[in-house]
Scaffold this motif. Structure first.
Motif, PDB file in Angstrom:
ATOM      1  N   PRO A 115      -1.495  -5.510 -27.794  1.00 28.59           N
ATOM      2  CA  PRO A 115      -1.566  -5.597 -26.505  1.00 28.59           C
ATOM      3  C   PRO A 115      -0.596  -5.267 -25.541  1.00 28.59           C
ATOM      4  O   PRO A 115      -0.616  -4.846 -24.662  1.00 28.59           O
ATOM      5  N   TRP A 116       0.589  -5.615 -25.969  1.00 31.93           N
ATOM      6  CA  TRP A 116       1.924  -5.492 -25.120  1.00 31.93           C
ATOM      7  C   TRP A 116       2.173  -4.012 -24.976  1.00 31.93           C
ATOM      8  O   TRP A 116       2.922  -3.616 -24.104  1.00 31.93           O
ATOM      9  N   VAL A 117       1.734  -3.314 -26.189  1.00 39.66           N
ATOM     10  CA  VAL A 117       1.801  -1.659 -25.898  1.00 39.66           C
ATOM     11  C   VAL A 117       0.909  -1.160 -25.078  1.00 39.66           C
ATOM     12  O   VAL A 117       1.037  -0.241 -24.549  1.00 39.66           O
ATOM     13  N   ARG A 118      -0.386  -1.792 -25.207  1.00 32.72           N
ATOM     14  CA  ARG A 118      -1.368  -1.220 -24.424  1.00 32.72           C
ATOM     15  C   ARG A 118      -1.048  -1.363 -22.976  1.00 32.72           C
ATOM     16  O   ARG A 118      -1.491  -0.558 -22.130  1.00 32.72           O
ATOM     17  N   ALA A 119      -0.210  -2.337 -22.679  1.00 35.37           N
ATOM     18  CA  ALA A 119       0.191  -2.751 -21.290  1.00 35.37           C
ATOM     19  C   ALA A 119       1.210  -1.936 -20.935  1.00 35.37           C
ATOM     20  O   ALA A 119       1.569  -1.629 -19.546  1.00 35.37           O
ATOM     21  N   ARG A 120       1.513  -0.755 -21.573  1.00 40.53           N
ATOM     22  CA  ARG A 120       2.537   0.329 -21.354  1.00 40.53           C
ATOM     23  C   ARG A 120       1.623   1.527 -20.830  1.00 40.53           C
ATOM     24  O   ARG A 120       2.219   2.718 -20.691  1.00 40.53           O
ATOM     25  N   ALA A 121       0.237   1.502 -20.921  1.00 39.37           N
ATOM     26  CA  ALA A 121      -0.398   2.619 -20.615  1.00 39.37           C
ATOM     27  C   ALA A 121      -0.747   2.943 -19.333  1.00 39.37           C
ATOM     28  O   ALA A 121      -1.767   2.987 -18.591  1.00 39.37           O
ATOM     29  N   ARG A 122       0.648   3.180 -18.357  1.00 40.49           N
ATOM     30  CA  ARG A 122      -0.001   3.351 -16.908  1.00 40.49           C
ATOM     31  C   ARG A 122       1.385   4.316 -16.469  1.00 40.49           C
ATOM     32  O   ARG A 122       2.673   3.988 -17.174  1.00 40.49           O
ATOM     33  N   TYR A 126       4.812   2.401 -15.146  1.00 41.51           N
ATOM     34  CA  TYR A 126       5.700   1.872 -16.195  1.00 41.51           C
ATOM     35  C   TYR A 126       6.849   3.020 -16.835  1.00 41.51           C
ATOM     36  O   TYR A 126       7.807   2.756 -16.782  1.00 41.51           O
ATOM     37  N   LEU A 132      -1.977   5.071 -25.125  1.00 41.92           N
ATOM     38  CA  LEU A 132      -1.608   3.853 -25.529  1.00 41.92           C
ATOM     39  C   LEU A 132      -2.832   2.722 -25.187  1.00 41.92           C
ATOM     40  O   LEU A 132      -2.651   1.575 -25.819  1.00 41.92           O
ATOM     41  N   GLU A 133      -3.860   3.178 -24.710  1.00 39.55           N
ATOM     42  CA  GLU A 133      -5.008   2.275 -24.563  1.00 39.55           C
ATOM     43  C   GLU A 133      -5.784   1.741 -25.747  1.00 39.55           C
ATOM     44  O   GLU A 133      -5.966   0.887 -25.947  1.00 39.55           O
TER      45      GLU A 133
END
Lengths: 398, 398, 398, 398
Positions: free
Chosen positions: D335-342, D345, D329-330
């Motif tokens: 951007p708010w989906v990139r924020a799930r790349a962890r 989460y 997802l990076e």
């Protein structure tokens, strides 16, 4: 014959009668504005008698045969411990509570039961003598006011309950003993069956369960107690006074551990129809003293009384304001609401929560501490901010 | 100055003060055993005054500034219609209700409000004159008892509410008008904004919403009313007295249509924390008369008063038994419960229902009938079994 | 007549026939191990042709009349942007995808549709000429491979879709245009009706919706588009290719904003019975090109085809392995499972999630940014840890 | 050394290696259109080999070390019983399945396992000799095709599993035995521990559980088996191949009894993150043969392989298309989906069902019949309408 001149609790139970208990005072009065959540102490008996009297009256109207004195946590050690600032002594509160219960009991077919419950002293590892002295002090009032019988209730450790029963027995009055445990047994792992045997041997004529779990669970646990007692060749009567909250997700310490306790339990409140099922199940396993604890409002007790109306041969007074199984809806303005005036409608209903962003089950907190752990040593003062800080941190890391 | 000698409702609102209303009497007293669901009539004011007085007192302690007379559905046509068997006349009930409200109002800073609500006569298509005559009859008592102000509340049709306001205005007392509609407007599709304009033009100084929907929805609808009034270049004060049940799944007739109404609504009951949000949202959109309707218990009103304590400069009496945001738990026995003594814990909680076999949302009944439809013609007698049969059939086929 | 010698898409739709689309390739192939979530690019057409061919074949067997070339996000700017490391050019991927679609289409009654979708260039505010150049490059392959018709699909901004339609029209092939918007319209607030009118005016013969929302929502939006087109006195055919995920809780950007996107959507997957309802509703509002997007597996398309078997006069090949409405269960080992071999059982089922600690609805993320916002400027490289940090922080503070 | 020349199953397990199984063929191929629910038989191995080959390949890419021959329910009695109309013999199907498994196994590090499962003959009370004869017939093919090892799997009665193991042992190949039971034991109440002991004594070198329950439950049951074996002083390896559906509400017959079985199970499908937890838990209790059964798609097996990548020292091939813990997802557009790349989460996500009108738990059907009951006598023909009628009636009256 009870001191009140009425048929006593044991005479009723020996005759196979159903005795209906009342509901929970601390929760109901907290919502009405007369009890403080946290301390949960009963000063209201002294400082707001009209509110306590009214609640007794509502339970009586709903069908209750037992008026428990509003003396929960009214031991001096607890009152002192929990910030009682009004200056009433334990004795004053206990006396006022006895008078209120007696006054309302006399308005109908009610017996007065004096109750003693678990103490902070036990939790703080005080000696048997010290703990028993506390029970005795409360008991003096019950003897003076000549209550009809006694209940040792809300014990998490069977040992403390035994001590209480031993003290109560000295009065010669009938003694009931009720633990707040689930299927896994008391906080030290003593099974429900073994707990019951120990309480009967200590002298309790009635044994059972109150608080901490929902009706289905409590009935199941009382059934385990009954099997234990019968297996041991003993005899007893059985009582059940559960929560009026659904708790399918509880661990050993019951609803205390639920994240919703005590200020977010609303979605779990039982409907009156849930209470019909409870009353029937309790009756079917042989429980004859059937009441409620935290969360029970008068209409919950009325539902119990209505379910058992045939067995008891009587409808409660408050049923003048209630059609059985929704029959009152025959008079509703809207035809589609009139269409709900039938038993199968309400029996089959799966009520929605109206909370689509909430789950149906929680994960209980489980700190895994019990009597003897430093975390459980009780103190008089409210916890300080400094003491709270590590608790908040620990809670957040879950 | 109100007849009671206190600062009147309009003086308070004109000064920008927050006025806190009370909660719902029919639902609270139904649970306590004094009101019959279905008819929902207020005979208890006459036959169980102690119960009504106690509930008034609890709302006063919780912070309410308004004691609404317990006269809901106390018009003669409704009482007759709904099986009032005790033989009290409407006048007797209305008078008793006024006296109880006044007695408790005088114990604190309370105003007495007399209320008239929608009539079966309107629903049965009686003439404007006939309907107004019914309002007048109830009003005679309010004038005789000199209440502080009047509320025309719980109207599904703005036309009937206008008629009520016109009648009430003749007394010279301040008049509030409150509809039980949602965002889609009244039963004939008049929008909230248009409804509000018509009510203000009819003479109401305060307009708003009560019952039928949850707080979030009601605040939204009052906001639409406010926008309508302002767009029309008019002025008014705004009130909101919603349900204490979550109703995200309602259609135009609100909670009446939910399958859970009225005996299975428990899982939807709002927590005190939900009430904090409600009070804040209502305040933020400019509503200053903030109270509750069906489902509101004293602790819900207390939560409203606590949320607005800074704005009002005062905490309610009942807060002596309540720590703000769970602070009372600092004195709880268990450390993991003490860890819940903080605002962010309760604000973030998503309370579970404990009912894994129930859904979170229901499908409302929708019979799609409104005033004028034969299904809605009202009758005095309870619906007969023969009349119920087709209703039951229709309901099952959904 | 289509290039393939079959009845063309417009001939079919003009004749009132139902045309069944295929399902979503990126999601299905991601689960099979051939597409990377995040970039979502279709290199698999070139590097794993057997997997792409097999999925085409399954959709054909399930009843699909359209084989969309697996060319989603296959523009050079996107491929470069999203880390295509295999070294295939966009042209190579697009050609391979065309060949695979044609090969399988020829195994049955399938048409090949070439698709172009929204570009990072548009989001990064490149000029109309630049964006159109990208479409043209992809189109060259479709012309060379002589696809049967073209689809401009998955546009959040109607302006970019118009540009795409204008480019596609130059080929002389039939053009369909499909937006990924909800009832609130495109990202700049253009209503579904206005979007449809603009697309028809730009030259699209078929307009509709794909992706981002569930079937119920998408059908509703296409209905709004149809009403807009008819109100404008124009004519068009309508298509619908929704998600196979329930999204009642979405905001304007659809399932992208749900916290579950894209790796936790499982509980939302539609059953085959949900698909029957979708197919019927779509048909009833006049949609004749009915297919699916992300989440649609072959059995979902088969359910659409089975629901419309009478209208189409044919059952799909894969129905040899499927009894209508559960009829295959007549041969199950257990009698209680055989009792489920009937339509009303499956139509009435409310399937449980088996997740008591999960809610039924989520709160969508809503960063509230759209084209032009710095947050949306696209870059070739994967986001760096430094760039991710503020995103993680912002997400946690929700 | 296995016949394939690779390190054999027992050598791997003896060396402490993790062996990853494949997923469920009947459910996956049913969704792809190649298996009929109800009969659940594997004719596709013969009539659609390309579909079976592709699924094998996807599991291999996902990390599976075992290719189970697609021979579930491929005994002649079952094929005949369940309406096999294509005219393939059991032998033909079994041979084709072996060839497909071997072909794909040779593309990587895969072993071929031949499987035999429970028979309608046993359920219909045929003799031990008759049932064993059926196993032998299937086995002839596995011997001829020289599979690497054998699995007796999907047995509800330990007795039938013992018979199977005894037959399989005669080949000299390694034998695994897997029951489809829960914590309450087999259909005749034999506990998991006792079942395991009997299977080991019958000659199985690997014992465990497959199908019928979710991963958490199956791991728990295998743990009970392991404890039983160790307590008996025996030795074995352990395997676990659970459902990819959450089944917290199952009774003794597992998901078969759930009202959602088999066409409404979608909301219960496990996410890849659930699979990480499963793999870790299975590993932690000492299970080393870790795979899946019904509901497992290739991405589920990949998640198992990714969780155990460190232990196995290898990432599966399909991870080229998957960033660990959402890392792909990076490269997402928003951007708010990139924020799930962890990882945190996805580990913390409580995925919503999007179905507010559905519950989270079901009530299983419980007809309470088992082997020997007339209801369970098997027949060749599909149940007739006349036979179905009483089943439908009984089901409705629940």
């Amino acid at each position: 014959m009870a001191p009140s001149g009425k048929k006593g609790i044991l005479e009723r139970l020996d005759a196979g009668e159903v005795v209906i208990g009342d509901g929970g005072f601390v929760f109901a009065l907290e919502k009405r504005g007369y009890v403080k959540a946290g301390p949960w102490t009963p000063e209201a008996a002294a400082d707001h008698p009209e509110a306590v009297r009214q609640l007794h009256r509502e339970f009586l109207r709903a069908g209750a045969n037992v008026m428990q004195t509003f003396t929960f946590y009214a031991s001096d050690d607890k009152l002192e411990n929990r910030g009682n600032k009004l200056g009433f002594t334990g004795a004053q509160i206990n006396e006022a509570a006895c008078d209120l219960a007696r006054e309302v009991a006399n308005e109908g077919d009610g017996l007065v039961a004096g109750g003693v419950c678990q103490t902070p002293s036990y939790l703080s590892c005080k000696s048997e003598a010290e703990v028993k002295a506390i029970f005795k002090k409360q008991l003096d009032v019950f003897v003076k006011k000549d209550v009809d019988f006694l209940i040792a209730e809300y014990y998490e450790h069977v040992e403390e309950a035994e001590w209480a029963v031993q003290v109560l027995k000295e009065t010669g009055k009938p003694v009931a003993a009720s633990l707040c445990i689930g299927p896994d047994g008391d906080m030290h792992g003593v099974s429900p069956g073994d707990c019951a045997v120990r309480l009967v041997k200590a002298g309790a004529q009635i044994v059972g369960i109150n608080c901490h779990f929902d009706p289905i669970t409590c009935v199941k646990v009382v059934k385990m107690m009954k099997e234990g007692v019968e297996k041991a060749g003993l005899k007893a009567h059985y009582m059940c006074q559960p929560l009026a909250f659904h708790t399918p997700d509880c661990s050993c310490q019951g609803f205390i551990d639920l994240p919703e306790f005590p200020f977010g339990l609303e979605p779990r409140i039982l409907t009156r129809w849930d209470m019909h099922k409870y009353a029937r199940e309790a009756y079917d396993v042989g429980i004859r003293f059937i009441g409620g604890c935290c969360g029970f409002e008068p209409y919950h007790i009325r539902a119990v009384a209505e379910e058992l109306a045939t067995e008891r041969g009587i409808l409660p007074a408050a049923s003048e304001k209630h059609g059985m199984w929704g029959a009152g809806l025959e008079m509703h303005t809207k035809p589609w609401v009139r269409a709900r005036a039938r038993r199968d409608y309400w029996e089959g209903l799966k009520p929605a929560s109206g909370r689509p962003q909430c789950p149906s089950m929680s994960t209980p907190d489980s700190w895994g501490v019990t009597k003897g752990h430093a975390d459980l040593m009780q103190q008089k003062e409210a916890t300080t901010q400094e003491q709270l800080k590590p608790l908040f941190e620990k809670a957040k890391s879950h």
